[in-house]
Design a protein around this motif. Structure first.
Motif, PDB file in Angstrom:
ATOM      1  N   UNK A 177       0.858  -1.192   0.000  1.00  0.00           N
ATOM      2  CA  UNK A 177       0.000   0.000   0.000  1.00  0.00           C
ATOM      3  C   UNK A 177       0.893   1.241   0.000  1.00  0.00           C
ATOM      4  N   UNK A 178       0.861   1.989  -1.120  1.00  0.00           N
ATOM      5  CA  UNK A 178       1.595   3.246  -1.185  1.00  0.00           C
ATOM      6  C   UNK A 178       0.768   4.310  -0.474  1.00  0.00           C
ATOM      7  N   UNK A 179       1.310   4.904   0.584  1.00  0.00           N
ATOM      8  CA  UNK A 179       0.522   5.854   1.368  1.00  0.00           C
ATOM      9  C   UNK A 179       1.359   7.064   1.723  1.00  0.00           C
ATOM     10  N   UNK A 180       0.798   8.243   1.452  1.00  0.00           N
ATOM     11  CA  UNK A 180       1.446   9.501   1.811  1.00  0.00           C
ATOM     12  C   UNK A 180       0.347  10.485   2.142  1.00  0.00           C
ATOM     13  N   UNK A 181       0.028  10.568   3.429  1.00  0.00           N
ATOM     14  CA  UNK A 181      -1.065  11.433   3.836  1.00  0.00           C
ATOM     15  C   UNK A 181      -2.370  10.975   3.213  1.00  0.00           C
ATOM     16  N   UNK A 182      -3.049  11.885   2.527  1.00  0.00           N
ATOM     17  CA  UNK A 182      -4.331  11.552   1.897  1.00  0.00           C
ATOM     18  C   UNK A 182      -4.141  10.859   0.557  1.00  0.00           C
ATOM     19  N   UNK A 223      -1.005  -1.043  -3.722  1.00  0.00           N
ATOM     20  CA  UNK A 223       0.172  -1.408  -4.510  1.00  0.00           C
ATOM     21  C   UNK A 223      -0.172  -2.183  -5.768  1.00  0.00           C
ATOM     22  N   UNK A 224      -1.099  -3.136  -5.664  1.00  0.00           N
ATOM     23  CA  UNK A 224      -1.487  -3.913  -6.841  1.00  0.00           C
ATOM     24  C   UNK A 224      -2.218  -3.039  -7.858  1.00  0.00           C
ATOM     25  N   UNK A 225      -3.007  -2.086  -7.356  1.00  0.00           N
ATOM     26  CA  UNK A 225      -3.739  -1.219  -8.281  1.00  0.00           C
ATOM     27  C   UNK A 225      -2.784  -0.335  -9.074  1.00  0.00           C
ATOM     28  N   UNK A 226      -1.655   0.021  -8.494  1.00  0.00           N
ATOM     29  CA  UNK A 226      -0.655   0.786  -9.236  1.00  0.00           C
ATOM     30  C   UNK A 226      -0.254   0.030 -10.496  1.00  0.00           C
ATOM     31  N   UNK A 251      -7.950  -3.205   0.061  1.00  0.00           N
ATOM     32  CA  UNK A 251      -6.818  -2.320   0.356  1.00  0.00           C
ATOM     33  C   UNK A 251      -5.827  -2.268  -0.803  1.00  0.00           C
ATOM     34  N   UNK A 252      -5.488  -3.422  -1.354  1.00  0.00           N
ATOM     35  CA  UNK A 252      -4.489  -3.483  -2.419  1.00  0.00           C
ATOM     36  C   UNK A 252      -5.047  -3.124  -3.786  1.00  0.00           C
ATOM     37  N   UNK A 253      -6.381  -3.038  -3.897  1.00  0.00           N
ATOM     38  CA  UNK A 253      -6.981  -2.741  -5.190  1.00  0.00           C
ATOM     39  C   UNK A 253      -6.945  -3.919  -6.132  1.00  0.00           C
ATOM     40  N   UNK A 303      13.419 -11.047 -13.541  1.00  0.00           N
ATOM     41  CA  UNK A 303      14.500 -10.090 -13.345  1.00  0.00           C
ATOM     42  C   UNK A 303      13.961  -8.670 -13.363  1.00  0.00           C
ATOM     43  N   UNK A 304      14.214  -7.933 -12.310  1.00  0.00           N
ATOM     44  CA  UNK A 304      13.776  -6.549 -12.222  1.00  0.00           C
ATOM     45  C   UNK A 304      12.334  -6.373 -11.825  1.00  0.00           C
ATOM     46  N   UNK A 305      11.661  -7.487 -11.501  1.00  0.00           N
ATOM     47  CA  UNK A 305      10.249  -7.434 -11.142  1.00  0.00           C
ATOM     48  C   UNK A 305      10.107  -7.519  -9.632  1.00  0.00           C
ATOM     49  N   UNK A 306       9.111  -6.816  -9.114  1.00  0.00           N
ATOM     50  CA  UNK A 306       8.885  -6.834  -7.680  1.00  0.00           C
ATOM     51  C   UNK A 306       8.618  -8.263  -7.213  1.00  0.00           C
ATOM     52  N   UNK A 307       9.146  -8.617  -6.065  1.00  0.00           N
ATOM     53  CA  UNK A 307       9.000  -9.975  -5.542  1.00  0.00           C
ATOM     54  C   UNK A 307       7.544 -10.337  -5.336  1.00  0.00           C
TER      55      UNK A 307
END
Length: 398
Positions: free
Chosen positions: A1-6, A11-14, A136-138, A227-231
């Motif tokens: 979950x990418x979160x910065x204030x509001x 993360x998956x939805x990204x 939550x993850x979308x 290679x280069x992909x998120x775990x």
């Protein structure tokens, strides 16, 4: 979950939003190119205010290795700014989920139960850990839940062709079909398999028409190249792979894969015991057998995260309203993980005084282990249900 204030985005939805943006601007064939994914995701994160953590050399890409057919909604959602697109998707998922659960309850229980019972059951499913993580993850697992529910409804209605068509929707995450399709082949469920082939053919043809053979090859390469992909975070999964990965990391050994292999073999043998007898197609015993097969699949398949257990929800609702499973087992499945999660957070806050990386890293592993255990409890319960039924051999319809 990418979160910065509001500015909060699953993360998956990204990943979904970024492939939608690429499909809209460059075509579906380009959605499987790692460099396109990297550039699109970094730009999106920078607009959200994550410039300090979007170093191109260290960023791990969020891929979406799905057939193009399933990426279509995100082509249009990507035309909305990421943060608003995420909340649109979240609200849409909640609306579809709640609406479908109400619909499924009414259609599979024509005699009706009390409104209090129905409301309690729906709320129990909505607060379950797989649903919470999906929202939550979308994630996209609400679609799989609907496919599972319609698969049950048309099976109970003795319409195997339509049941098979809805089963084809599970190609969204084809690892869920790892056991059930071979079992239907062994059992010669030809009409059901015919429906599955119709849906699969339409999905594959649409996907090839959208991305071309170049895109299809790109998808295959994406499946085989990490290679280069998120775990994929195997140590936080809810399968036998998770057990082996954690043992190996903790003990610095390869012994864990022996445990993984043994667990998988024992589970497959138990599935064989489950399917030895052929209950009438669409009967309560047949639905319970399907519940057992899918709960075993979640334990065996190599990629199995918590949200994927949402496919069990229609089966559990059916089992609950028809008194096929003890209520305490369904309650345990729905509540154990989040209660444990809250407990671990409280322990970290008040015992360790602060949420250190060392303390919080264990939480996903514990939750993954509980997911495996609760799914196996469901599987064992279906075995016990089978054992309690008379051994009547019948011709398998469909």
């Amino acid at each position: 979950l990418w979160s910065l204030g509001s500015r909060t985005v699953g993360g998956d939805f990204l990943g979904y939003w970024s492939v939608g943006k690429i499909a809209d601007q460059k075509g579906f064939s380009e959605t499987y190119t790692l460099e396109n994914l990297r550039i699109t995701q970094l730009e999106a994160l920078e607009r959200l205010g994550y410039s300090e953590i979007t170093d191109e050399s260290s960023y791990s890409i969020m891929p979406v290795p799905y057939l193009s057919f399933f990426l279509l909604p995100f082509k249009y959602l990507s035309r909305i700014e990421l943060i608003y697109s995420y909340w649109t998707w979240t609200l849409l998922n909640l609306a579809i989920l709640i609406g479908y659960l109400v619909f499924f309850l009414r259609k599979t229980n024509p005699e009706g139960t009390s409104k209090i019972f129905d409301l309690r059951l729906i709320i129990l499913m909505l607060i379950s850990w797989p649903v919470l993580i999906n929202i939550i993850e979308g994630q996209v697992t609400v679609f799989l839940l609907v496919c599972a529910g319609e698969f049950i409804r048309y099976s109970v209605a003795k319409k195997p062709l339509l049941a098979g068509i809805w089963l084809g929707g599970m190609l969204l995450k084809p690892q869920l079909l790892f056991l059930v399709i071979p079992i239907f082949l062994i059992k010669r469920n030809w009409k059901l398999l015919g429906g599955f082939c119709i849906a699969s053919g339409m999905i594959l043809l649409t996907s090839v028409s959208l991305s071309g053979f170049t895109g299809f090859i790109g998808l295959l390469n994406l499946w085989m190249n990490e290679s280069g992909i998120v775990s994929s975070a195997p140590r936080a999964m809810m399968n036998w792979r998770m057990i082996g990965a954690n043992i190996n990391a903790f003990m610095n050994t390869s012994l864990g894969w022996v445990i993984t292999g043994l667990g998988m073999v024992l589970t497959i043998l138990a599935v064989y015991v489950l399917i030895r007898r052929n209950p009438n197609f669409g009967s309560p015993a047949w639905v319970m057998t399907m519940l057992g097969i899918f709960s075993a699949t979640l334990a065996i398949t190599w990629h199995s995260h918590a949200h994927m257990a949402m496919i069990l929800i229609p089966f559990l609702i059916y089992a609950s309203i028809h008194k096929l499973l003890p209520e305490k087992i369904i309650f345990l499945w729905a509540t154990t993980s989040q209660v444990t999660y809250i407990g671990l957070i409280i322990i970290n806050l008040f015992v360790f005084s602060l949420m250190t990386i060392a303390n919080t890293n264990c939480i996903p592993k514990v939750i993954g282990f509980l997911g495996l255990i609760t799914n196996l409890i469901i599987f064992i319960s279906t075995l016990k249900y089978k054992e309690s039924q008379p051994e009547t051999l019948v011709e398998c319809a469909g």
